[in-house]
Write a protein that holds these residues in place. Structure first.
Motif, PDB file in Angstrom:
ATOM      1  N   UNK A 255      39.797-104.158  46.721  1.00 21.78           N
ATOM      2  CA  UNK A 255      39.241-104.849  47.881  1.00 21.78           C
ATOM      3  C   UNK A 255      39.630-104.196  49.201  1.00 21.78           C
ATOM      4  N   UNK A 256      40.886-103.814  49.334  1.00 22.72           N
ATOM      5  CA  UNK A 256      41.380-103.371  50.643  1.00 22.72           C
ATOM      6  C   UNK A 256      41.543-101.861  50.758  1.00 22.72           C
ATOM      7  N   UNK A 257      41.685-101.174  49.620  1.00 26.78           N
ATOM      8  CA  UNK A 257      41.774 -99.719  49.648  1.00 26.78           C
ATOM      9  C   UNK A 257      40.479 -99.068  49.181  1.00 26.78           C
ATOM     10  N   UNK A 258      39.503 -99.898  48.814  1.00 28.10           N
ATOM     11  CA  UNK A 258      38.189 -99.434  48.346  1.00 28.10           C
ATOM     12  C   UNK A 258      38.306 -98.455  47.169  1.00 28.10           C
ATOM     13  N   UNK A 259      39.245 -98.725  46.304  1.00 33.54           N
ATOM     14  CA  UNK A 259      39.488 -97.872  45.155  1.00 33.54           C
ATOM     15  C   UNK A 259      38.548 -98.239  44.010  1.00 33.54           C
ATOM     16  N   UNK A 260      38.089 -97.259  43.271  1.00 35.77           N
ATOM     17  CA  UNK A 260      37.251 -97.522  42.105  1.00 35.77           C
ATOM     18  C   UNK A 260      38.063 -98.246  41.045  1.00 35.77           C
ATOM     19  N   UNK A 261      37.384 -99.104  40.252  1.00 30.81           N
ATOM     20  CA  UNK A 261      38.077 -99.958  39.285  1.00 30.81           C
ATOM     21  C   UNK A 261      38.893 -99.143  38.286  1.00 30.81           C
ATOM     22  N   UNK A 262      38.329 -98.047  37.771  1.00 32.89           N
ATOM     23  CA  UNK A 262      39.050 -97.249  36.792  1.00 32.89           C
ATOM     24  C   UNK A 262      40.314 -96.635  37.358  1.00 32.89           C
ATOM     25  N   UNK A 263      40.245 -96.197  38.607  1.00 35.35           N
ATOM     26  CA  UNK A 263      41.419 -95.609  39.263  1.00 35.35           C
ATOM     27  C   UNK A 263      42.472 -96.687  39.506  1.00 35.35           C
ATOM     28  N   UNK A 264      42.022 -97.858  39.965  1.00 35.77           N
ATOM     29  CA  UNK A 264      42.950 -98.969  40.208  1.00 35.77           C
ATOM     30  C   UNK A 264      43.639 -99.392  38.914  1.00 35.77           C
ATOM     31  N   UNK A 265      42.884 -99.437  37.821  1.00 32.05           N
ATOM     32  CA  UNK A 265      43.453 -99.801  36.523  1.00 32.05           C
ATOM     33  C   UNK A 265      44.590 -98.859  36.156  1.00 32.05           C
ATOM     34  N   UNK A 272      43.790 -98.534  29.153  1.00 29.97           N
ATOM     35  CA  UNK A 272      42.416 -98.728  28.699  1.00 29.97           C
ATOM     36  C   UNK A 272      41.580 -99.384  29.805  1.00 29.97           C
ATOM     37  N   UNK A 273      40.600 -98.684  30.386  1.00 28.05           N
ATOM     38  CA  UNK A 273      39.733 -99.287  31.405  1.00 28.05           C
ATOM     39  C   UNK A 273      38.982-100.510  30.895  1.00 28.05           C
ATOM     40  N   UNK A 274      38.562-100.472  29.616  1.00 26.62           N
ATOM     41  CA  UNK A 274      37.823-101.615  29.074  1.00 26.62           C
ATOM     42  C   UNK A 274      38.722-102.840  28.952  1.00 26.62           C
ATOM     43  N   UNK A 275      39.998-102.639  28.559  1.00 27.69           N
ATOM     44  CA  UNK A 275      40.938-103.761  28.483  1.00 27.69           C
ATOM     45  C   UNK A 275      41.211-104.312  29.882  1.00 27.69           C
ATOM     46  N   UNK A 281      38.316-109.854  34.418  1.00 30.06           N
ATOM     47  CA  UNK A 281      37.285-110.891  34.422  1.00 30.06           C
ATOM     48  C   UNK A 281      37.832-112.212  33.901  1.00 30.06           C
ATOM     49  N   UNK A 282      38.707-112.159  32.907  1.00 29.13           N
ATOM     50  CA  UNK A 282      39.305-113.392  32.374  1.00 29.13           C
ATOM     51  C   UNK A 282      40.198-114.044  33.428  1.00 29.13           C
ATOM     52  N   UNK A 283      40.894-113.235  34.214  1.00 31.62           N
ATOM     53  CA  UNK A 283      41.852-113.754  35.191  1.00 31.62           C
ATOM     54  C   UNK A 283      41.169-114.252  36.462  1.00 31.62           C
ATOM     55  N   UNK A 285      37.618-114.301  36.965  1.00 30.14           N
ATOM     56  CA  UNK A 285      36.290-114.873  36.780  1.00 30.14           C
ATOM     57  C   UNK A 285      35.160-113.974  37.225  1.00 30.14           C
ATOM     58  N   UNK A 286      35.461-112.761  37.648  1.00 33.69           N
ATOM     59  CA  UNK A 286      34.444-111.791  38.056  1.00 33.69           C
ATOM     60  C   UNK A 286      34.833-110.412  37.529  1.00 33.69           C
ATOM     61  N   UNK A 287      33.852-109.525  37.404  1.00 35.61           N
ATOM     62  CA  UNK A 287      34.137-108.157  37.000  1.00 35.61           C
ATOM     63  C   UNK A 287      34.786-107.397  38.149  1.00 35.61           C
ATOM     64  N   UNK A 288      35.587-106.370  37.868  1.00 37.50           N
ATOM     65  CA  UNK A 288      36.198-105.583  38.953  1.00 37.50           C
ATOM     66  C   UNK A 288      35.171-105.051  39.946  1.00 37.50           C
ATOM     67  N   UNK A 289      34.001-104.684  39.459  1.00 39.92           N
ATOM     68  CA  UNK A 289      32.968-104.135  40.341  1.00 39.92           C
ATOM     69  C   UNK A 289      32.418-105.164  41.318  1.00 39.92           C
ATOM     70  N   UNK A 290      32.655-106.456  41.044  1.00 44.69           N
ATOM     71  CA  UNK A 290      32.153-107.522  41.924  1.00 44.69           C
ATOM     72  C   UNK A 290      33.189-107.991  42.941  1.00 44.69           C
ATOM     73  N   UNK A 291      34.396-107.422  42.882  1.00 44.17           N
ATOM     74  CA  UNK A 291      35.416-107.775  43.875  1.00 44.17           C
ATOM     75  C   UNK A 291      34.967-107.239  45.230  1.00 44.17           C
ATOM     76  N   UNK A 292      34.895-108.099  46.233  1.00 36.13           N
ATOM     77  CA  UNK A 292      34.321-107.734  47.522  1.00 36.13           C
ATOM     78  C   UNK A 292      35.357-107.089  48.434  1.00 36.13           C
ATOM     79  N   UNK A 293      34.950-106.005  49.053  1.00 32.84           N
ATOM     80  CA  UNK A 293      35.772-105.393  50.100  1.00 32.84           C
ATOM     81  C   UNK A 293      35.408-106.017  51.439  1.00 32.84           C
ATOM     82  N   UNK A 294      36.359-106.102  52.385  1.00 35.60           N
ATOM     83  CA  UNK A 294      36.042-106.643  53.718  1.00 35.60           C
ATOM     84  C   UNK A 294      34.936-105.837  54.394  1.00 35.60           C
ATOM     85  N   UNK A 295      34.101-106.520  55.146  1.00 36.11           N
ATOM     86  CA  UNK A 295      33.038-105.862  55.894  1.00 36.11           C
ATOM     87  C   UNK A 295      33.619-105.219  57.132  1.00 36.11           C
ATOM     88  N   UNK A 296      33.210-103.988  57.440  1.00 37.01           N
ATOM     89  CA  UNK A 296      33.753-103.269  58.598  1.00 37.01           C
ATOM     90  C   UNK A 296      33.076-103.710  59.887  1.00 37.01           C
TER      91      UNK A 296
END
Length: 300
Positions: A255-265, A272-275, A281-283, A285-296
């Protein structure tokens, strides 16, 4: 309107808030502003040890079957980092604004030594049985927070007065209802202090593999005694806690460093990126790709 409302326009101008969900380090070390201009459904989060002041709006927290509200009339005292769930209602016209003040154990110890009599007789045992306590504002704490808000908009005041105001905030917290838990952090033989040592290891080294036995050894406790004390303080098992911390750190990176999900994982210790995606998503309720970054964009 709250007691803190008159200070918000200057804070927004000085620090340049953006719409969405965001946070910003202030000119005083250990003090962070956070905000949201949109409602948040019940979402897991982790606050570090410290004090949480809601200057505008309201949040509801859920921990171990307990529900508590913190707003402009009630602040949170956290003697250790505690993962819990919270929800908030906010709009662009009426956002939630908050202030987090981190807990410095060395400063806390100095205060305890100077006070001689811990808690000044004001502490109570009622603390949800854990490391997070909602506390009604008294006049002394409210006035100290107001002076901190004034200080935060002046770099000179921050350099000259910031540390002394934070010291007063910690003094007010020590003499408040959660003073006993804060006091116990300064005593090496108390279970809060022992668990806190293990929590420091988790938050410092969350990306590496660590065992319960290792953490128990760090706390100078048997594995069984450590597990019981850990769950009493945090409402989580050590394994659950580590996972929550990793996922919370990953969400911040996305969200705040605009890092890709695989890199953040990978950064937080997932092999395991899939794990990671399943756990995220279980924790949350959304996929990592849906985590919103702040609008500039800045809001006035």
């Amino acid at each position: 309107m709250t007691h803190f409302s008159p200070y918000l326009p200057d804070l927004k101008r000085h620090y340049g808030f953006m719409p969405g969900v965001g946070k910003k380090q202030t000119d005083v070390d250990g003090v962070t502003l956070f905000w949201s201009t949109e409602s948040m459904a019940c979402t897991p989060l982790v606050y570090n040890a410290g004090l949480v002041f809601i200057l505008q709006g309201r949040k509801t927290g859920y921990l171990g079957g307990e529900t508590f509200t913190y707003d402009a009339s009630t602040y949170l005292s956290l003697s250790v980092p505690v993962p819990f769930e919270c929800e908030s209602m906010a709009t662009p016209e009426e956002p939630v604004f908050g202030l987090f003040v981190s807990l410095d154990i060395a400063d806390l110890r100095e205060l305890v030594v100077e006070m001689k009599t811990p808690c000044n007789g004001a502490c109570t045992e009622k603390a949800l049985g854990r490391g997070v306590v909602p506390i009604p504002f008294d006049d002394a704490m409210r006035d100290t927070v107001c002076r901190l808000l004034t200080c935060l908009t002046s770099p000179l005041d921050c350099r000259v007065l910031g540390k002394s105001i934070l010291r007063e905030l910690m003094y007010r917290a020590l003499t408040g209802p959660n003073g006993k838990s804060l006091y116990e952090l300064t005593r090496h033989d108390e279970h809060y202090a022992r668990v806190s040592k293990a929590l420091n290891v988790i938050h410092r080294d969350y990306a590496r593999t660590m065992t319960v036995d290792e953490l128990a050894s760090e706390a100078s406790m048997s594995a069984s005694a450590f597990h019981r004390a850990f769950k009493q303080v945090t409402a989580s098992s050590p394994v659950q806690y580590i996972k929550k911390v990793r996922l919370d750190k990953a969400r911040d990176l996305i969200m705040f460093e605009r890092m890709r999900a695989g890199v953040a994982a990978n950064q937080v210790g997932y092999e395991s990126p899939s794990q990671f995606s399943r756990d995220f998503k279980r924790h949350f309720g959304i996929a990592p790709s849906d985590a919103k970054a702040p609008v500039e964009m800045h809001i006035s």
